[in-house]
Motif scaffolding. Structure first.
Motif, short mmCIF file in Angstrom:
data_model
loop_
_atom_site.label_atom_id
_atom_site.label_comp_id
_atom_site.label_asym_id
_atom_site.label_seq_id
_atom_site.Cartn_x
_atom_site.Cartn_y
_atom_site.Cartn_z
N THR A 276 0.84 -1.20 0.00
CA THR A 276 0.00 0.00 0.00
C THR A 276 0.88 1.25 0.00
OG1 THR A 276 -1.66 -1.23 1.25
CG2 THR A 276 -1.87 1.16 1.22
N THR B 17 0.81 -10.10 -0.98
CA THR B 17 1.92 -10.20 -1.92
C THR B 17 2.51 -11.61 -1.84
OG1 THR B 17 2.39 -7.87 -1.59
CG2 THR B 17 4.12 -9.17 -2.61
N GLY C 109 5.38 -10.40 2.83
CA GLY C 109 5.65 -10.53 4.27
C GLY C 109 5.31 -11.91 4.80
N ARG D 278 -0.24 2.38 8.77
CA ARG D 278 -1.60 2.25 9.31
C ARG D 278 -1.73 3.07 10.61
NH1 ARG D 278 -3.67 -3.74 7.92
NH2 ARG D 278 -3.40 -4.09 10.16
N ASP E 70 -3.39 5.55 11.12
CA ASP E 70 -4.76 6.01 11.39
C ASP E 70 -5.53 5.00 12.24
OD1 ASP E 70 -6.55 4.57 8.78
OD2 ASP E 70 -4.36 4.59 8.84
N THR F 68 -3.94 5.68 3.88
CA THR F 68 -5.36 5.95 3.66
C THR F 68 -5.65 7.46 3.73
OG1 THR F 68 -5.71 3.90 4.88
CG2 THR F 68 -7.68 5.20 4.35
#
Ligand SMILES: Nc1nc2c(ncn2[C@@H]2O[C@H](COP(=O)(O)OP(=O)(O)OP(=O)(O)O)[C@@H](O)[C@H]2O)c(=O)[nH]1
Ligand SMILES: [Mg+2]
Length: 583
Positions: A16, A38, A61, A114, A116, A147
């Motif tokens: 992302t 992935t 990952g 991430r 947020d 995001t």
């Protein structure tokens, strides 16, 4: 261009982030996009600021795909380590970091993604603490949300600072492009991609294919999606090859500057990590984009031999990683110490080898390498990764000083011994000397010779017979006069003594080729031996010692050792009944 690999636990937001930074889709496969996971390496790039482009190698990952991750990270000097604010440090965070540390990746950046979803602070603190204890050391950390876009400007700035630190690539280095993908393009044929870590590629280059041992021509090059006539390291590059089928190439293979790498399947390495005694018998060696099963043969506390299941183009100092796939465990990094190690057959060979390896550090020093090998081709040393400035002694051969001295000191005796057994030949053929000194090439014999030795008509001869000490030379001349009437009438010992030819003087004259010694106190001139062959050849064959003695007009004192000398030289053949015939 700069190349940076991602790293971090599954689902922590690596792809992302790459997508947000580049506007490109790193997950190439439909399955990856469908599963939001992935699986294999992804590639995307962006011009961060004018003239500064960064390409990302986005890695998976998930623990199942660690080998893919390693193939992507292997040739890349910098990492963007991602940890999710809402999950924090996780098992593959640890395994990826262990891999980066094992590969000694020194340049990195920590991204708390991430942000947020949770307070990024705890994840940031833990990640920085974990990274600090590794080759990455102290790095910048940036909290972002792909995001909301929060932190992305700071991330771009931090990336820029990271790129500024990266050492410049060596553009004069030979190319070793580790292949991470191969595919076919309709109408163009086989294309492979990889991270060019050093050197320069040009359209029209002939590159050696490591696994095939032959070359293929570069038909076209692409970098960052555009056709280019040449590409300088560091770069992501796609190489369109002439005359190779796609199935002949795969991840882990390499394109090489011809003649500059030696493929090997036995290497001695230092292990940075687990003690060697704790290594499993079978491990995976990850190096470049290759992963190869290897058997370990522990040598020292931190050194082991690796027997590889496939040939790899490796050099001294190459950094790799050992992993135990069964346990998902990175055993440690490896530094290649020797790519052409000696076989361990003799008793104590392994212990001696361990001592040698203890003194090596993976830096390819020409003097140290030559000292250990004694005699080696310059090109072979260069193929091992040694920068050679020394001039070869003969042809392409380098000879270490101490070895040179030792070889030279053995030469006079080799020549003298041979002449004693082969009188009246002037000296041994060059190849006889080569074999006696166990030299790999005849040119070295020529290079070793110093006056009075030299090569004449393919033989090593002494040119100083005239340089015998004057009293000895005079005595030999007197003998010559006495022996003209009968060349086989070796003078009695008393006569030699009166001429001043004691054992020491006789030995000097023999060494100089002026006399041939048949037995204690029994000498002839070299011509005498030659004449004997002529006389014996006239006899009815086979003949007895007595017949030979009579034909030569001499005594048993001379005839017996003379015939034995001729036997040794192969001029005569001794039969079971003690008679002889000429060969
Ligand atoms: N809310 C929020 N979700 C994010 C953010 N970044 C990633 N995600 C979500 O997290 C999930 C995993 O993101 P990926 O980018 O696929 O994670 P990854 O690290 O590439 O995962 P693997 O490649 O499989 O290891 C996806 O559902 C993303 O939409 C973010 O900043 N905020
Ligand atoms: Mg991903």
């Amino acid at each position: 261009m700069f190349v940076v690999a991602t790293a971090g636990h599954v689902d922590h937001g690596k792809s992302t982030l790459v997508r947000a930074l580049t506007g490109m889709e790193p997950d190439r496969w439909a399955e990856e996009r469908r599963r939001g996971l992935t699986i294999d390496l992804g590639f995307a790039w962006v011009e961060l600021r004018p003239g500064v482009t960064v390409a990302f190698v986005d890695v998976p990952g998930h623990e199942r795909f660690v080998p893919n991750m390693l193939a992507g990270v292997g040739p890349v000097p910098a990492a963007m380590f991602v940890v999710a604010a809402d999950e924090g440090w996780m098992p593959q965070s640890a395994e990826h970091l262990a891999a980066l540390h094992a590969l000694e990746v020194r340049y990195g950046l920590c991204v708390v993604a991430r942000a947020d979803l949770a307070d990024p602070e705890p994840a940031r603190r833990q990640a920085l603490a974990e990274l600090a204890g590794t080759s990455l050391g102290t790095v910048e950390a940036v909290a972002v949300s792909a995001t909301t876009g929060a932190g992305m400007t700071e991330l771009r700035a931090a990336l820029g600072r990271l790129l500024d630190q990266l050492p410049p690539p060596d553009l004069s280095a030979p190319v070793r492009l580790w292949i991470d993908r191969s595919f076919t393009i309709r109408g163009s044929g086989t294309v492979v991609t990889g991270t060019l870590a050093a050197g320069r590629l040009r359209v029209g280059d002939e590159l050696e294919i490591a696994s095939l041992g032959r070359t293929a021509g570069v038909r076209a090059l692409q970098s960052l999606g555009a056709q280019v006539p040449e590409v300088d390291a560091v770069a992501r590059v796609a190489v369109n090859l002439r005359g190779v089928e796609r199935h002949q190439l795969r991840r882990g293979d390499a394109l090489l500057t011809p003649q500059r790498f030696q493929a090997t399947d036995v290497v001695d390495v230092r292990v940075h990590g687990d003690p060697v005694a704790a290594l499993p018998a079978n491990v995976m060696l990850h190096i470049g984009s290759a992963s190869v099963p290897a058997r370990t043969r522990p040598l020292g506390p931190d050194t082991t031999r690796l027997m590889l299941a496939r040939l790899l183009p490796l050099r001294i100092g190459d950094r790799g990683l050992l992993r135990d796939p069964g346990r998902h465990h990175v055993s440690g990094g490896t530094t290649v110490l020797d790519v052409a190690p000696p076989r361990l057959t003799r008793r104590r060979a392994a212990a001696l080898r361990a001592e040698v390896l203890a003194g090596l550090d993976g830096r390819a020093d020409e003097h140290a390498e030559l000292r250990r090998r004694g005699i080696v081709r310059r090109a072979d040393l260069e193929r091992m990764g040694v920068a050679v400035t020394m001039a070869p002694m003969a042809g392409d051969w380098l000879v270490e000083e101490a070895v040179l001295t030792r070889l030279r000191s053995r030469l006079p005796a080799i020549v003298a011994d041979w002449r004693r057994d082969h009188a009246p030949e002037p000296g041994p053929p060059v190849d006889v000397v080569r074999q006696a000194l166990r030299l790999p090439d005849r040119s070295l014999v020529h290079a070793l010779l110093t006056p009075p030795l030299s090569v004449h008509a393919g033989r090593v001869v002494r040119t100083d017979q005239a340089a015998l000490p004057a009293p000895i030379a005079r005595a030999v001349e007197e003998l010559r006069a006495e022996l003209t009437a009968n060349p086989f009438a070796a003078p009695p010992t008393e006569r030699l003594t009166r001429l001043g030819l004691g054992p020491r003087e006789v030995a000097a004259a023999v060494r100089a080729g002026a006399l041939v010694r048949l037995a204690d106190g029994v000498v002839l001139l070299p011509d005498g031996v030659r004449d004997a062959v002529a006389v014996l050849a006239e006899l009815p064959q086979p003949f007895t010692v007595s017949e030979a003695r009579q034909a030569m007009g001499t005594t048993r004192r001379v005839a017996v050792p003379l015939l034995e000398l001729l036997d040794r030289q192969g001029a005569t053949l001794r039969l079971p009944d003690d008679r002889r015939r000429m060969r």
